[in-house]
Design an enzyme around this catalytic site. Structure first.
Site, PDB file in Angstrom:
ATOM      1  N   ALA A  78       4.004 -64.023-114.369  1.00 42.94           N
ATOM      2  CA  ALA A  78       5.097 -64.990-114.488  1.00 42.94           C
ATOM      3  C   ALA A  78       5.804 -64.893-115.837  1.00 42.94           C
ATOM      4  CB  ALA A  78       4.543 -66.399-114.296  1.00 42.94           C
ATOM      5  N   LYS A  79       5.132 -64.310-116.812  1.00 41.42           N
ATOM      6  CA  LYS A  79       5.694 -64.122-118.167  1.00 41.42           C
ATOM      7  C   LYS A  79       6.336 -65.404-118.689  1.00 41.42           C
ATOM      8  CE  LYS A  79       6.057 -59.125-117.580  1.00 41.42           C
ATOM      9  NZ  LYS A  79       5.694 -58.922-116.168  1.00 41.42           N
ATOM     10  N   ARG A  80       5.587 -66.508-118.589  1.00 41.49           N
ATOM     11  CA  ARG A  80       6.077 -67.795-119.025  1.00 41.49           C
ATOM     12  C   ARG A  80       5.831 -68.006-120.517  1.00 41.49           C
ATOM     13  NH1 ARG A  80       7.829 -67.288-114.277  1.00 41.49           N
ATOM     14  NH2 ARG A  80       7.875 -69.009-112.791  1.00 41.49           N
TER      15      ARG A  80
END
Lengths: 271, 271
Positions: B95-97
C-alpha cells in the site's frame, strides 16, 4: 479544474481555506451514529454549512479506509456530492500515494477518473516515474509532499543532500518532470520561516499548507512568506473546524470556526 | 504471524517466493470477465494453483482502488480467503502508505485490523512518527521502502545525505524507532550489488525483494548478497507468474512459473 479557476474562486470568496474532512466516528456527534451512513451524513452537514467560506475540501483517505467498504462508499458519496453541488470547489484526495510507474497509473485512475477528484497528494520517495503518471492528467493536480508539518519531517526531509536539504532537492528535481505545470506542493505551516526559501525555488506553484491551528502554525506568518501574486496558497484546517463541537450544533460551530479563518484571510487579501 | 513462523514455512516449502496479486482486468483471461467478481475469481484460481509453492501473497492496493468499491470488495474477499484457507501464508498489503501520526494509525487499523494483513508496505519520507503507529502492532510487520526497483530510485534514494546514501540513512534511522523489531524492508532486485552494504546495516531483517523477472533482477545475485542465516528474503514476482497465460490454462501456467522459481530456490536452500 484549472489553477486559474481556483484563483478566481479565491478572489470571489476572499478565502483560500481548505477544510480537511477527516471523519473519525469516535469524534463526531453521537446522534449521527444512528444514520445509515454516519460518515457521509457528517460530511454533508459540514459541507452544507461551510461551502461558502472555503475553496477546497480535503478528505484524508486513511480515515475512510479505516472503515473498510463502508468508508470507501462514504468517500465516494462525499466526492460525488461535492462535484454535483459545488463543482466550483477544488477537491483534494489526501492519499499520499506513490509507486512504480504502471502502479502509480492505477492510483491516478482511481483518484482522477473513478472518484473524479481535482487533485491528489503524492509522496516523492520513489522519484520521477512514480509521480509522472499523475502529472499526465490534464487539469488535474498532483500535490507533492515537500516539507510536511509533523516532527518526522526532520528525520529525512531537512537533511542535507548534495549541499541542499532533501525537500529542496525534491522541489528542484520535480520541476524537471514532464507536465510539472500540474504540480502543487505540501509545505507545513509549522515551518513558516522555510517558506521564503521555498518561494525562491517554486515562485509560481500553489502550496497546500497543513498545520495551521491544531498543529500550531500561524496564518500571518504563512502568508507573509508564502503568498505570491496569484495568492498561491491553500491553508488547510481539519480538526480545528470539523470538531469545533460534537453536539447538535456541530455544523454551525464548524461554520463559525471556518468564518473566523475566512475573515482573517479576507483582511490579508484586501491589503 | 511471527518472523519465526515465516522462517519455518520457508524451510518446509523450500520456497521464499511471494506472489504479487496485481489484478488488471485488461490482462486476465477474458472468460473471467463474465464472473460476478472477476478480480476475486482470478485471485482464487491463482491462489488455489500456487499456494504450495509460495510463502507469501502481496496484493498491491492500487490495482484494487482503481476499480473503486468493487475493487475494495475483491481485496477484502481475497485477504479473507487467504486467512481462512491458508493462515500459514504471510500476507502483504502493498500500500506504500505513510502520514502524520494520528493518520498513520488509521491506516494501520485499516490494514492490520479490518483487513487482517500480516504486513503493510510504508513509505519513509515523513519519518518516525509516520511509521511508529504501524510498528506498535504486535506480530504485524511494517515493510519500509528503502531502495525500490524503479528508475526513480536514483532521483532521491541513492543521493548522498550527510555522507551516506538516503536509503542507508533510512535503514539506520529506522533501527532507532520504537518496536523496530517489527520492521522489514523493500530492496529492489535490480540493484543486487547494493545488498552486501545493506546487510551490514540490517543483518537480521527480512527483505522484500521486487524486480526479479519482469523488471530484470537476478535471483542468484540477490541470494548471494542478501541471504542471512534465517534466509531473510522474500522474493516477489507478480506479472511473470500471474500473467503467464491469459487462456483457460492461466492458473496452471502460473503454477508452472511459480514452480520454476521455487525449484531454483530449493537448490539454493539445499546448498
Amino acid at each position: 479544474m484549472t489553477t486559474n479557476q481556483l484563483v478566481q474562486e479565491i478572489k470571489k470568496k476572499k478565502s483560500f481555506l481548505c477544510i480537511g474532512l477527516d471523519v473519525d466516528l469516535n469524534k463526531i456527534p453521537p446522534h449521527l451514529l444512528k444514520e445509515e451512513d454516519s460518515i457521509f451524513a457528517f460530511n454533508k452537514a459540514i459541507i452544507d454549512a461551510t461551502h461558502h467560506l472555503c475553496v477546497a475540501y480535503k478528505p484524508n483517505t486513511a480515515f475512510y479506509e479505516a472503515y473498510g467498504l463502508k468508508g470507501w462508499k462514504a468517500l465516494e458519496k462525499t466526492i460525488n456530492y461535492l462535484n454535483e453541488k459545488h463543482p466550483e470547489i477544488f477537491t483534494i484526495a489526501d492519499a499520499k500515494r506513490g509507486d512504480i510507474g504502471n502502479t502509480s497509473a492505477m492510483y491516478a485512475k482511481a483518484f482522477f477518473e473513478d472518484l473524479a477528484f481535482d487533485s491528489v497528494t503524492v509522496a516523492p520517495y520513489m522519484g520521477k516515474d512514480s509521480v509522472e503518471p499523475f502529472l499526465a492528467f490534464e487539469n488535474k493536480h498532483t500535490i507533492l509532499l515537500a516539507l510536511t508539518s509533523n516532527q518526522g519531517a526532520f528525520d529525512f526531509q531537512t537533511k542535507t543532500v548534495d549541499g541542499k536539504e532533501l525537500y529542496k532537492q525534491v522541489l528542484e528535481t520535480s520541476k524537471t518532470w514532464e507536465h510539472s505545470e500540474n504540480l502543487m506542493y505540501v509545505v507545513g505551516a509549522t515551518k513558516a520561516e522555510y517558506l521564503a526559501d521555498i518561494r525562491h525555488i517554486i515562485p509560481d506553484s500553489f502550496l497546500l499548507v497543513p498545520g495551521v491551528g491544531a498543529q500550531g502554525g500561524n496564518l500571518q506568518d504563512v502568508c507573509k512568506y508564502g503568498m505570491n501574486n496569484q495568492i498561491g496558497l491553500l491553508i488547510n484546517s481539519s480538526r480545528g473546524i470539523i470538531y469545533a463541537s460534537n453536539e447538535d450544533d456541530f455544523a454551525k460551530a464548524a461554520a463559525l470556526k471556518a468564518k473566523e479563518l475566512q475573515q482573517e484571510m479576507a483582511i490579508i487579501l484586501n491589503k
